[in-house]
Design a protein around this motif. Structure first.
Motif, PDB file in Angstrom:
ATOM      1  N   LEU A 234       5.850  33.490  29.901  1.00 55.48           N
ATOM      2  CA  LEU A 234       4.617  32.911  29.371  1.00 55.48           C
ATOM      3  C   LEU A 234       4.270  31.642  30.130  1.00 55.48           C
ATOM      4  O   LEU A 234       5.145  30.880  30.516  1.00 55.48           O
ATOM      5  N   LEU A 235       2.983  31.451  30.346  1.00 56.81           N
ATOM      6  CA  LEU A 235       2.537  30.195  30.921  1.00 56.81           C
ATOM      7  C   LEU A 235       1.588  29.569  29.910  1.00 56.81           C
ATOM      8  O   LEU A 235       0.528  30.135  29.610  1.00 56.81           O
ATOM      9  N   PHE A 236       2.004  28.437  29.360  1.00 54.08           N
ATOM     10  CA  PHE A 236       1.226  27.778  28.318  1.00 54.08           C
ATOM     11  C   PHE A 236      -0.203  27.515  28.799  1.00 54.08           C
ATOM     12  O   PHE A 236      -0.406  27.028  29.899  1.00 54.08           O
ATOM     13  N   ASN A 237      -1.153  27.869  27.956  1.00 46.71           N
ATOM     14  CA  ASN A 237      -2.578  27.619  28.204  1.00 46.71           C
ATOM     15  C   ASN A 237      -3.244  28.598  29.182  1.00 46.71           C
ATOM     16  O   ASN A 237      -4.413  28.441  29.512  1.00 46.71           O
ATOM     17  N   LEU A 238      -2.508  29.609  29.641  1.00 47.29           N
ATOM     18  CA  LEU A 238      -3.104  30.545  30.598  1.00 47.29           C
ATOM     19  C   LEU A 238      -4.328  31.255  30.021  1.00 47.29           C
ATOM     20  O   LEU A 238      -5.311  31.482  30.713  1.00 47.29           O
ATOM     21  N   SER A 239      -4.280  31.568  28.714  1.00 46.44           N
ATOM     22  CA  SER A 239      -5.410  32.291  28.118  1.00 46.44           C
ATOM     23  C   SER A 239      -6.706  31.491  28.241  1.00 46.44           C
ATOM     24  O   SER A 239      -7.762  32.054  28.475  1.00 46.44           O
ATOM     25  N   ARG A 240      -6.609  30.170  28.096  1.00 42.77           N
ATOM     26  CA  ARG A 240      -7.822  29.354  28.194  1.00 42.77           C
ATOM     27  C   ARG A 240      -8.174  29.075  29.641  1.00 42.77           C
ATOM     28  O   ARG A 240      -9.341  28.911  29.993  1.00 42.77           O
ATOM     29  N   ALA A 241      -7.137  28.999  30.491  1.00 42.77           N
ATOM     30  CA  ALA A 241      -7.379  28.556  31.869  1.00 42.77           C
ATOM     31  C   ALA A 241      -7.762  29.701  32.806  1.00 42.77           C
ATOM     32  O   ALA A 241      -8.286  29.453  33.888  1.00 42.77           O
ATOM     33  N   LYS A 242      -7.535  30.954  32.396  1.00 43.02           N
ATOM     34  CA  LYS A 242      -7.635  32.007  33.414  1.00 43.02           C
ATOM     35  C   LYS A 242      -9.031  32.190  33.990  1.00 43.02           C
ATOM     36  O   LYS A 242      -9.159  32.513  35.172  1.00 43.02           O
ATOM     37  N   ALA A 243     -10.059  31.958  33.172  1.00 47.14           N
ATOM     38  CA  ALA A 243     -11.420  32.091  33.715  1.00 47.14           C
ATOM     39  C   ALA A 243     -11.649  31.050  34.803  1.00 47.14           C
ATOM     40  O   ALA A 243     -12.190  31.365  35.879  1.00 47.14           O
ATOM     41  N   ALA A 244     -11.194  29.817  34.555  1.00 47.95           N
ATOM     42  CA  ALA A 244     -11.361  28.750  35.549  1.00 47.95           C
ATOM     43  C   ALA A 244     -10.519  29.021  36.797  1.00 47.95           C
ATOM     44  O   ALA A 244     -10.946  28.757  37.924  1.00 47.95           O
ATOM     45  N   ILE A 245      -9.341  29.596  36.588  1.00 51.48           N
ATOM     46  CA  ILE A 245      -8.461  29.891  37.733  1.00 51.48           C
ATOM     47  C   ILE A 245      -9.149  30.888  38.668  1.00 51.48           C
ATOM     48  O   ILE A 245      -9.171  30.723  39.884  1.00 51.48           O
ATOM     49  N   LYS A 246      -9.744  31.907  38.056  1.00 53.20           N
ATOM     50  CA  LYS A 246     -10.436  32.925  38.853  1.00 53.20           C
ATOM     51  C   LYS A 246     -11.586  32.305  39.627  1.00 53.20           C
ATOM     52  O   LYS A 246     -11.797  32.594  40.789  1.00 53.20           O
ATOM     53  N   GLN A 247     -12.330  31.442  38.922  1.00 53.54           N
ATOM     54  CA  GLN A 247     -13.502  30.843  39.524  1.00 53.54           C
ATOM     55  C   GLN A 247     -13.137  29.904  40.666  1.00 53.54           C
ATOM     56  O   GLN A 247     -13.745  29.926  41.724  1.00 53.54           O
ATOM     57  N   LEU A 248     -12.106  29.078  40.449  1.00 48.31           N
ATOM     58  CA  LEU A 248     -11.758  28.057  41.429  1.00 48.31           C
ATOM     59  C   LEU A 248     -10.789  28.569  42.477  1.00 48.31           C
ATOM     60  O   LEU A 248     -10.657  28.001  43.551  1.00 48.31           O
ATOM     61  N   ASN A 249     -10.085  29.646  42.126  1.00 45.61           N
ATOM     62  CA  ASN A 249      -9.111  30.224  43.030  1.00 45.61           C
ATOM     63  C   ASN A 249      -7.915  29.309  43.318  1.00 45.61           C
ATOM     64  O   ASN A 249      -7.340  29.339  44.399  1.00 45.61           O
ATOM     65  N   TYR A 250      -7.606  28.430  42.394  1.00 43.82           N
ATOM     66  CA  TYR A 250      -6.336  27.716  42.475  1.00 43.82           C
ATOM     67  C   TYR A 250      -5.867  27.350  41.075  1.00 43.82           C
ATOM     68  O   TYR A 250      -6.625  27.447  40.109  1.00 43.82           O
ATOM     69  N   VAL A 251      -4.609  26.966  40.993  1.00 50.09           N
ATOM     70  CA  VAL A 251      -4.005  26.675  39.700  1.00 50.09           C
ATOM     71  C   VAL A 251      -3.316  25.326  39.777  1.00 50.09           C
ATOM     72  O   VAL A 251      -2.698  25.010  40.788  1.00 50.09           O
ATOM     73  N   VAL A 252      -3.446  24.543  38.740  1.00 47.92           N
ATOM     74  CA  VAL A 252      -2.652  23.313  38.646  1.00 47.92           C
ATOM     75  C   VAL A 252      -1.592  23.550  37.579  1.00 47.92           C
ATOM     76  O   VAL A 252      -1.917  23.894  36.447  1.00 47.92           O
ATOM     77  N   ILE A 253      -0.337  23.418  37.986  1.00 46.29           N
ATOM     78  CA  ILE A 253       0.737  23.656  37.032  1.00 46.29           C
ATOM     79  C   ILE A 253       1.387  22.336  36.641  1.00 46.29           C
ATOM     80  O   ILE A 253       1.700  21.511  37.510  1.00 46.29           O
ATOM     81  N   ALA A 254       1.519  22.121  35.354  1.00 45.91           N
ATOM     82  CA  ALA A 254       2.132  20.888  34.864  1.00 45.91           C
ATOM     83  C   ALA A 254       3.384  21.250  34.081  1.00 45.91           C
ATOM     84  O   ALA A 254       3.563  22.409  33.697  1.00 45.91           O
ATOM     85  N   GLU A 255       4.232  20.257  33.854  1.00 43.72           N
ATOM     86  CA  GLU A 255       5.516  20.582  33.269  1.00 43.72           C
ATOM     87  C   GLU A 255       5.486  20.716  31.754  1.00 43.72           C
ATOM     88  O   GLU A 255       6.044  21.649  31.210  1.00 43.72           O
ATOM     89  N   GLY A 256       4.851  19.789  31.072  1.00 44.38           N
ATOM     90  CA  GLY A 256       4.964  19.799  29.616  1.00 44.38           C
ATOM     91  C   GLY A 256       3.655  20.124  28.934  1.00 44.38           C
ATOM     92  O   GLY A 256       2.598  20.129  29.561  1.00 44.38           O
ATOM     93  N   TYR A 257       3.743  20.397  27.639  1.00 44.01           N
ATOM     94  CA  TYR A 257       2.530  20.718  26.873  1.00 44.01           C
ATOM     95  C   TYR A 257       1.496  19.608  26.978  1.00 44.01           C
ATOM     96  O   TYR A 257       0.316  19.854  27.166  1.00 44.01           O
ATOM     97  N   PHE A 258       1.953  18.368  26.850  1.00 43.92           N
ATOM     98  CA  PHE A 258       0.998  17.270  26.837  1.00 43.92           C
ATOM     99  C   PHE A 258       0.432  16.990  28.216  1.00 43.92           C
ATOM    100  O   PHE A 258      -0.700  16.543  28.346  1.00 43.92           O
ATOM    101  N   ASP A 259       1.209  17.293  29.259  1.00 39.58           N
ATOM    102  CA  ASP A 259       0.674  17.167  30.617  1.00 39.58           C
ATOM    103  C   ASP A 259      -0.455  18.179  30.803  1.00 39.58           C
ATOM    104  O   ASP A 259      -1.477  17.870  31.409  1.00 39.58           O
ATOM    105  N   VAL A 260      -0.252  19.387  30.287  1.00 41.59           N
ATOM    106  CA  VAL A 260      -1.295  20.414  30.367  1.00 41.59           C
ATOM    107  C   VAL A 260      -2.559  19.903  29.701  1.00 41.59           C
ATOM    108  O   VAL A 260      -3.650  19.981  30.253  1.00 41.59           O
TER     109      VAL A 260
END
Ligand SMILES: [Zn+2]
Length: 260
Positions: A234-260
């Motif tokens: 599981l990648l926390f927050n992927l469900s909300r982020a996936k549309a933006a990931i597709k659009q921008l074609n990159y991903v920012v990965i952070a370590e903790g929930y609050f960093d996300v």
């Protein structure tokens, strides 16, 4: 169980290259895509995906099939579980005439639990709310979007969950919501700030809980691993982020929930 039309619609709505591409790094090769086979130890890419025909084939180990077969094999799912999750992923409502599946029951209970924790935070635990807003600079909007919550450290709270969650004791124990303590029950997250964790389809499948009083246990604790909650998948927050990931074609990965 499922009609041919339903299965065809699911297969048609999901781009097989994109879907398999979440597990296998695929490169275009003519009209197909090629990558290292996830089902055997492969050094020279022998795994092919054919988007027009909607199937995959490995020349090394002989595995082949459509997107449902692939998903079943890679996630170790039964046929009907794979179909249901793919339908969920594609946003296609399918009628299941048998009783509600275990996955549905599990995610429905956890989603109600997230709402209860969230209400506890907003209505009864203003000190925790203040901590989030002032110390963590988390806005009320974010709190409601991520359904942050609080599990009160009160003996009456776990006892009240059966009726609030409209679930029996057996299911709550089985799904790890409650723990048995002698003759009563305990919420494993009592006294923790609650962060619901959803899967890629946006269904709540577990929780992360942050301790609010020092020295009362590990800083973070998660729901126990189960068929539906496997932290390393599981990648926390992927469900909300996936549309933006597709659009921008990159991903920012952070370590903790609050960093996300
Ligand atoms: Zn193979």
């Amino acid at each position: 169980m499922f009609t041919k039309e339903e299965l065809d619609e699911i297969k048609k709505s999901i781009n097989i290259v994109e879907f398999i591409g979440r597990y296998v790094n695929l490169q275009k090769a003519g009209s197909s895509y090629r990558g290292l086979c996830p089902f055997h130890s492969d050094n020279d890419p022998s795994f092919y995906v054919h988007p027009q025909r909607g199937f995959f084939h490995c020349f090394g180990c002989g595995e082949k099939g459509d997107i449902i077969t692939f998903y079943q094999k890679i996630e170790n799912l039964s046929f009907s579980e794979a179909v249901k999750r793919l339908a969920d992923y594609a946003g296609i409502p399918i009628e299941v005439d048998t009783a509600e599946s275990e996955y549905d029951r599990y995610t429905a209970i956890l989603s109600r639990l997230a709402t209860i924790y969230n209400r506890e935070l907003r209505e009864n635990n203003h000190d925790i709310l203040k901590y989030l807003e002032e110390k963590r600079k988390i806005t009320p909007n974010t709190i409601s979007e991520f359904q942050l919550g609080y599990s009160p450290d009160e003996r009456t709270f776990p006892q009240s969950l059966q009726s609030k969650l409209r679930a029996d004791e057996k299911s709550l124990l089985q799904f790890g919501v409650l723990l048995r303590r002698g003759t009563s029950f305990k919420d494993r997250f009592a006294g923790r700030l609650m962060i619901p964790i959803d899967n890629e389809s946006g269904r709540v499948v577990g929780f992360g809980g942050r301790i609010m009083v020092a020295d009362q246990g590990p800083k973070y604790m998660n729901s126990s691993e189960s068929k539906y909650f496997q932290k390393n998948r599981l990648l926390f927050n992927l469900s909300r982020a996936k549309a933006a990931i597709k659009q921008l074609n990159y991903v920012v990965i952070a370590e903790g929930y609050f960093d996300v």
